[in-house]
Design a protein around this motif. Structure first.
Motif, PDB file in Angstrom:
ATOM      1  N   UNK A 100      18.375  35.964  38.039  1.00 13.39           N
ATOM      2  CA  UNK A 100      17.938  37.287  38.395  1.00 13.39           C
ATOM      3  C   UNK A 100      17.417  38.004  37.437  1.00 13.39           C
ATOM      4  N   UNK A 101      16.547  39.083  37.521  1.00 10.32           N
ATOM      5  CA  UNK A 101      16.331  40.389  36.566  1.00 10.32           C
ATOM      6  C   UNK A 101      16.577  41.766  36.877  1.00 10.32           C
ATOM      7  N   UNK A 102      16.764  42.453  36.406  1.00  4.78           N
ATOM      8  CA  UNK A 102      17.123  44.040  36.424  1.00  4.78           C
ATOM      9  C   UNK A 102      15.912  44.546  35.657  1.00  4.78           C
ATOM     10  N   UNK A 103      15.273  45.741  36.440  1.00  3.14           N
ATOM     11  CA  UNK A 103      15.125  46.785  35.516  1.00  3.14           C
ATOM     12  C   UNK A 103      14.758  47.888  36.447  1.00  3.14           C
ATOM     13  N   UNK A 104      14.551  49.071  36.108  1.00  3.44           N
ATOM     14  CA  UNK A 104      14.920  49.269  34.174  1.00  3.44           C
ATOM     15  C   UNK A 104      16.097  50.054  33.547  1.00  3.44           C
ATOM     16  N   UNK A 105      17.264  48.668  32.984  1.00  5.04           N
ATOM     17  CA  UNK A 105      18.528  48.336  33.144  1.00  5.04           C
ATOM     18  C   UNK A 105      18.714  48.522  31.534  1.00  5.04           C
ATOM     19  N   UNK A 127      12.744  55.467  35.317  1.00  2.00           N
ATOM     20  CA  UNK A 127      11.264  54.875  35.130  1.00  2.00           C
ATOM     21  C   UNK A 127      10.901  53.756  36.721  1.00  2.00           C
ATOM     22  N   UNK A 128      11.708  53.510  36.865  1.00  2.00           N
ATOM     23  CA  UNK A 128      10.962  52.464  38.418  1.00  2.00           C
ATOM     24  C   UNK A 128      10.189  53.129  39.528  1.00  2.00           C
ATOM     25  N   UNK A 135      17.184  51.239  41.099  1.00  2.00           N
ATOM     26  CA  UNK A 135      17.095  49.467  40.323  1.00  2.00           C
ATOM     27  C   UNK A 135      16.296  48.453  40.974  1.00  2.00           C
ATOM     28  N   UNK A 136      15.395  47.563  39.781  1.00  2.00           N
ATOM     29  CA  UNK A 136      14.677  46.712  40.793  1.00  2.00           C
ATOM     30  C   UNK A 136      15.310  45.522  40.584  1.00  2.00           C
TER      31      UNK A 136
END
Length: 164
Positions: A100-105, A127-128, A135-136
């Motif tokens: 899993x990935x998270x951005x911008x974190x 920023x997303x 949160x993406x």
């Protein structure tokens, strides 16, 4: 075989409820939402037909308060914590080929750090999303993008069964 004695309508319901080939295999209860309380979904998973086409390879969750805490949705090991283009990204390997990935974190974690389900892993940054902070969250098995919501919600269609 005992299931041959079932009425045809019940057999059809069993076939429909058995799931589809595209559903991820994540036992319910092993994953949790990465934001608390359970966030709203601002943008749904919309994968492209071909890997090189545009699409949305995850979900946008929010709104998150400025500095909203992100937690690990499942046990794993951090494989990436850094900046991609202009956003801080965190990636966790959960085993069984799932990441899993998270951005911008923003995160103090480093590759190799172990995390437990529910453990704070960082804070949401602006920023997303164009309006506000969100949160993406993306999930992949190998190179295939999966719908993250399937790991925290039952996405199977509702099926009405006859009362007979």
């Amino acid at each position: 075989m005992p299931f041959l004695k079932l009425p045809a309508s019940m057999l059809l319901a069993l076939i429909i409820l058995s799931g589809s080939d595209t559903a991820p295999t994540a036992p319910q209860g092993r994953w949790s939402w990465p934001l608390s309380p359970k966030p709203g979904v601002l943008r749904m998973f919309d994968p492209p037909d071909k890997p090189w086409l545009s699409g949305h390879r995850g979900v946008d969750l929010g709104p998150a308060p400025d500095g909203g805490q992100v937690t690990a949705p499942s046990d794993g090991v951090v494989t990436f914590a850094g900046v991609v283009v202009d956003r801080p990204v965190l990636t966790i390997d959960h085993g069984e080929g799932l990441r899993s990935s998270f951005e911008p974190v923003a995160s103090e974690l480093k590759p190799g750090d172990h995390v437990a389900r529910g453990q704070p892993v960082g804070t949401v940054q602006p920023g997303h999303c164009e309006r506000g902070i969100c949160l993406h969250w993306g999930v992949r098995r190998g190179e295939e993008y999966l719908n993250p919501l399937a790991f925290v919600s039952d996405l199977r269609p509702s099926v009405l069964l006859p009362l007979d």
